[in-house]
Write a protein that holds these residues in place. Structure first.
Motif, PDB file in Angstrom:
ATOM      1  N   CYS A 176       7.708  10.182 -10.296  1.00  9.48           N
ATOM      2  CA  CYS A 176       6.284  10.020  -9.957  1.00  9.48           C
ATOM      3  C   CYS A 176       6.028   8.638  -9.361  1.00  9.48           C
ATOM      4  O   CYS A 176       5.366   8.511  -8.321  1.00  9.48           O
ATOM      5  CB  CYS A 176       5.421  10.198 -11.209  1.00  9.48           C
ATOM      6  SG  CYS A 176       5.490  11.873 -11.877  1.00  9.48           S
ATOM      7  N   ALA A 177       6.565   7.611 -10.021  1.00 11.97           N
ATOM      8  CA  ALA A 177       6.344   6.240  -9.532  1.00 11.97           C
ATOM      9  C   ALA A 177       6.971   6.074  -8.149  1.00 11.97           C
ATOM     10  O   ALA A 177       6.383   5.438  -7.256  1.00 11.97           O
ATOM     11  CB  ALA A 177       6.938   5.234 -10.518  1.00 11.97           C
ATOM     12  N   ALA A 178       8.151   6.681  -7.952  1.00 12.26           N
ATOM     13  CA  ALA A 178       8.830   6.565  -6.656  1.00 12.26           C
ATOM     14  C   ALA A 178       8.020   7.256  -5.559  1.00 12.26           C
ATOM     15  O   ALA A 178       7.977   6.797  -4.405  1.00 12.26           O
ATOM     16  CB  ALA A 178      10.233   7.168  -6.746  1.00 12.26           C
ATOM     17  N   ASP A 206       4.668   7.637  -5.414  1.00  9.58           N
ATOM     18  CA  ASP A 206       3.538   6.768  -5.037  1.00  9.58           C
ATOM     19  C   ASP A 206       4.024   5.587  -4.206  1.00  9.58           C
ATOM     20  O   ASP A 206       3.371   5.199  -3.222  1.00  9.58           O
ATOM     21  CB  ASP A 206       2.818   6.252  -6.295  1.00  9.58           C
ATOM     22  CG  ASP A 206       1.843   7.278  -6.861  1.00  9.58           C
ATOM     23  OD1 ASP A 206       1.358   8.128  -6.097  1.00  9.58           O
ATOM     24  OD2 ASP A 206       1.576   7.214  -8.072  1.00  9.58           O
ATOM     25  N   ALA A 207       5.182   5.032  -4.601  1.00  3.94           N
ATOM     26  CA  ALA A 207       5.717   3.879  -3.861  1.00  3.94           C
ATOM     27  C   ALA A 207       6.074   4.288  -2.432  1.00  3.94           C
ATOM     28  O   ALA A 207       5.850   3.532  -1.477  1.00  3.94           O
ATOM     29  CB  ALA A 207       6.935   3.313  -4.591  1.00  3.94           C
ATOM     30  N   ALA A 208       6.600   5.501  -2.273  1.00  4.56           N
ATOM     31  CA  ALA A 208       6.981   5.968  -0.926  1.00  4.56           C
ATOM     32  C   ALA A 208       5.740   6.151  -0.046  1.00  4.56           C
ATOM     33  O   ALA A 208       5.758   5.813   1.146  1.00  4.56           O
ATOM     34  CB  ALA A 208       7.760   7.275  -1.030  1.00  4.56           C
ATOM     35  N   ILE A 209       4.667   6.665  -0.633  1.00 10.07           N
ATOM     36  CA  ILE A 209       3.422   6.826   0.152  1.00 10.07           C
ATOM     37  C   ILE A 209       2.897   5.455   0.571  1.00 10.07           C
ATOM     38  O   ILE A 209       2.547   5.235   1.738  1.00 10.07           O
ATOM     39  CB  ILE A 209       2.350   7.588  -0.663  1.00 10.07           C
ATOM     40  CG1 ILE A 209       2.817   9.003  -0.981  1.00 10.07           C
ATOM     41  CG2 ILE A 209       1.023   7.626   0.110  1.00 10.07           C
ATOM     42  CD1 ILE A 209       1.927   9.751  -1.979  1.00 10.07           C
ATOM     43  N   ASP A 210       2.885   4.524  -0.376  1.00  6.65           N
ATOM     44  CA  ASP A 210       2.403   3.171  -0.050  1.00  6.65           C
ATOM     45  C   ASP A 210       3.286   2.538   1.021  1.00  6.65           C
ATOM     46  O   ASP A 210       2.788   1.925   1.969  1.00  6.65           O
ATOM     47  CB  ASP A 210       2.384   2.285  -1.310  1.00  6.65           C
ATOM     48  CG  ASP A 210       1.237   2.667  -2.245  1.00  6.65           C
ATOM     49  OD1 ASP A 210       0.317   3.378  -1.809  1.00  6.65           O
ATOM     50  OD2 ASP A 210       1.278   2.251  -3.424  1.00  6.65           O
ATOM     51  N   ALA A 211       4.617   2.680   0.863  1.00  7.35           N
ATOM     52  CA  ALA A 211       5.542   2.054   1.822  1.00  7.35           C
ATOM     53  C   ALA A 211       5.367   2.637   3.223  1.00  7.35           C
ATOM     54  O   ALA A 211       5.546   1.941   4.229  1.00  7.35           O
ATOM     55  CB  ALA A 211       6.989   2.237   1.347  1.00  7.35           C
ATOM     56  N   ALA A 212       4.982   3.905   3.285  1.00  2.00           N
ATOM     57  CA  ALA A 212       4.785   4.539   4.600  1.00  2.00           C
ATOM     58  C   ALA A 212       3.463   4.100   5.233  1.00  2.00           C
ATOM     59  O   ALA A 212       3.220   4.366   6.405  1.00  2.00           O
ATOM     60  CB  ALA A 212       4.804   6.062   4.447  1.00  2.00           C
ATOM     61  N   SER A 252     -10.807  14.636 -19.401  1.00  2.00           N
ATOM     62  CA  SER A 252     -11.848  13.689 -19.811  1.00  2.00           C
ATOM     63  C   SER A 252     -11.862  12.450 -18.917  1.00  2.00           C
ATOM     64  O   SER A 252     -12.827  11.685 -18.925  1.00  2.00           O
ATOM     65  CB  SER A 252     -11.652  13.299 -21.272  1.00  2.00           C
ATOM     66  OG  SER A 252     -10.336  12.864 -21.443  1.00  2.00           O
ATOM     67  N   VAL A 253     -10.775  12.224 -18.168  1.00  2.00           N
ATOM     68  CA  VAL A 253     -10.737  11.097 -17.217  1.00  2.00           C
ATOM     69  C   VAL A 253     -10.092  11.590 -15.922  1.00  2.00           C
ATOM     70  O   VAL A 253      -9.393  12.608 -15.915  1.00  2.00           O
ATOM     71  CB  VAL A 253      -9.892   9.906 -17.743  1.00  2.00           C
ATOM     72  CG1 VAL A 253     -10.564   9.235 -18.933  1.00  2.00           C
ATOM     73  CG2 VAL A 253      -8.476  10.337 -18.085  1.00  2.00           C
ATOM     74  N   PHE A 254     -10.305  10.832 -14.844  1.00  2.34           N
ATOM     75  CA  PHE A 254      -9.605  11.128 -13.595  1.00  2.34           C
ATOM     76  C   PHE A 254      -8.237  10.446 -13.646  1.00  2.34           C
ATOM     77  O   PHE A 254      -8.174   9.218 -13.723  1.00  2.34           O
ATOM     78  CB  PHE A 254     -10.390  10.563 -12.392  1.00  2.34           C
ATOM     79  CG  PHE A 254     -11.691  11.260 -12.112  1.00  2.34           C
ATOM     80  CD1 PHE A 254     -11.717  12.565 -11.635  1.00  2.34           C
ATOM     81  CD2 PHE A 254     -12.899  10.594 -12.291  1.00  2.34           C
ATOM     82  CE1 PHE A 254     -12.926  13.206 -11.349  1.00  2.34           C
ATOM     83  CE2 PHE A 254     -14.113  11.223 -12.004  1.00  2.34           C
ATOM     84  CZ  PHE A 254     -14.120  12.529 -11.539  1.00  2.34           C
ATOM     85  N   PRO A 255      -7.130  11.217 -13.614  1.00  2.03           N
ATOM     86  CA  PRO A 255      -5.816  10.564 -13.632  1.00  2.03           C
ATOM     87  C   PRO A 255      -5.576   9.790 -12.340  1.00  2.03           C
ATOM     88  O   PRO A 255      -5.982  10.236 -11.266  1.00  2.03           O
ATOM     89  CB  PRO A 255      -4.825  11.721 -13.758  1.00  2.03           C
ATOM     90  CG  PRO A 255      -5.589  12.960 -13.524  1.00  2.03           C
ATOM     91  CD  PRO A 255      -7.054  12.661 -13.519  1.00  2.03           C
ATOM     92  N   PHE A 256      -4.942   8.631 -12.432  1.00  3.83           N
ATOM     93  CA  PHE A 256      -4.849   7.773 -11.249  1.00  3.83           C
ATOM     94  C   PHE A 256      -3.656   8.140 -10.349  1.00  3.83           C
ATOM     95  O   PHE A 256      -3.820   8.692  -9.282  1.00  3.83           O
ATOM     96  CB  PHE A 256      -4.799   6.289 -11.644  1.00  3.83           C
ATOM     97  CG  PHE A 256      -4.916   5.423 -10.426  1.00  3.83           C
ATOM     98  CD1 PHE A 256      -6.145   5.272  -9.789  1.00  3.83           C
ATOM     99  CD2 PHE A 256      -3.806   4.812  -9.866  1.00  3.83           C
ATOM    100  CE1 PHE A 256      -6.267   4.529  -8.614  1.00  3.83           C
ATOM    101  CE2 PHE A 256      -3.917   4.064  -8.701  1.00  3.83           C
ATOM    102  CZ  PHE A 256      -5.142   3.915  -8.084  1.00  3.83           C
ATOM    103  N   GLY A 257      -2.460   7.813 -10.792  1.00  6.74           N
ATOM    104  CA  GLY A 257      -1.299   7.966  -9.902  1.00  6.74           C
ATOM    105  C   GLY A 257      -0.644   9.333 -10.017  1.00  6.74           C
ATOM    106  O   GLY A 257      -1.094  10.212 -10.758  1.00  6.74           O
TER     107      GLY A 257
END
Ligand code: F6R
Length: 242
Positions: A113-115, A117-123, A146-151
């Motif tokens: 999951c973290a990878a 998000d990092a790939a989208i940001d890097a692009a 109950s909350v909006f999940p972030f990543g």
């Protein structure tokens, strides 16, 4: 939120495909955000037609998909990876190395999951994202909560989503119970978003998204806070808007 009502899903498909083609013509190196499910199929069909007519060239486009089931292989006929190749990627000239579909397959799914998000940001982030909406207001696999999940994260699918998706599997027992999905924060970072809702069965969800409060119980309602969202509805899904 800009709301546009069209007669039927085919007309929405043409309109949204034109938006996507215009994005690619304007910026041939753009990043497109893709969705699966029934809703985007008319759009993908119309995009293939525009490609075949020579209107649009995807050779330098990159893409990121919203989500993927956990526990089925990429070649499985219901994997979202396969869906994208069957319905779009194999029919246009996007390069296979330029497309990304979440691939929750390592020992530690949180790392995947973290990878992602990092790939989208890097692009450089998604320029134009297409979304469908679930009957319960979900976008991607962000279910009412109950909350909006972030990543990007791993979710347990709700019974309503399992029921909705069982039509694609031999039996309800075969529907995967977990998925990897872009979070609400990931989706909201897209520079422009198109959300499509078609059919009378989406009328309540479309109404809650557009007219209801911004509430994580209707995840799509968060789109009211995005500066560049267009909702494309057909007459059936727009029937409760008033
Ligand atoms: C698919 C996705 C889902 C669908 C939604 C509607 O990538 O993220 O949120 O957009 O479940 O599905 P359909 O279009 O099949 O009604």
């Amino acid at each position: 939120m800009n709301v546009q009502v069209y007669k039927d899903p085919a007309q929405i498909g043409k309109a949204v495909a034109t938006l996507f083609a215009a994005q690619v013509v304007k910026n041939p190196d753009c990043i497109l955000g893709m969705a699966t499910g029934s809703t985007p199929l008319p759009t993908y069909g119309a995009l293939v037609e525009l490609y075949e007519q020579g209107v649009v060239d995807f050779s330098t486009v990159r893409s990121f998909n919203l989500d993927e089931y956990v526990g089925i292989s990429r070649s499985h006929e219901q994997s979202y990876y396969r869906f994208m190749f069957d319905n779009l990627f194999s029919k246009i000239n996007i390069k296979p190395e330029n497309v990304q579909v979440p691939f929750p397959a390592s020992e530690n799914l949180e790392d995947d999951c973290a990878a992602y998000d990092a790939a989208i940001d890097a692009a450089g982030g998604v320029d134009l994202q297409i979304l469908g909406i679930g009957h319960n207001g979900h976008i991607a696999f962000n279910e009412p909560a109950s909350v909006f999940p972030f990543g990007t994260h791993i979710v347990d699918l709700t019974q309503s989503t399992i029921e909705a998706n069982k039509r694609f599997f031999d039996s309800i027992d075969d529907v995967p119970r977990r998925a990897m999905t872009m979070g609400i924060g990931t989706i909201m970072k897209a520079r422009e978003i198109v959300i499509v809702a078609t059919g009378a069965d989406k009328a309540d969800a479309a109404c809650a998204m557009i007219n209801g409060p911004v509430d994580p119980q209707c995840p799509a309602s968060v789109l009211q806070l995005h500066p560049a969202v267009t909702a494309f509805l057909d007459e059936a899904s727009a029937s409760r808007l008033g």
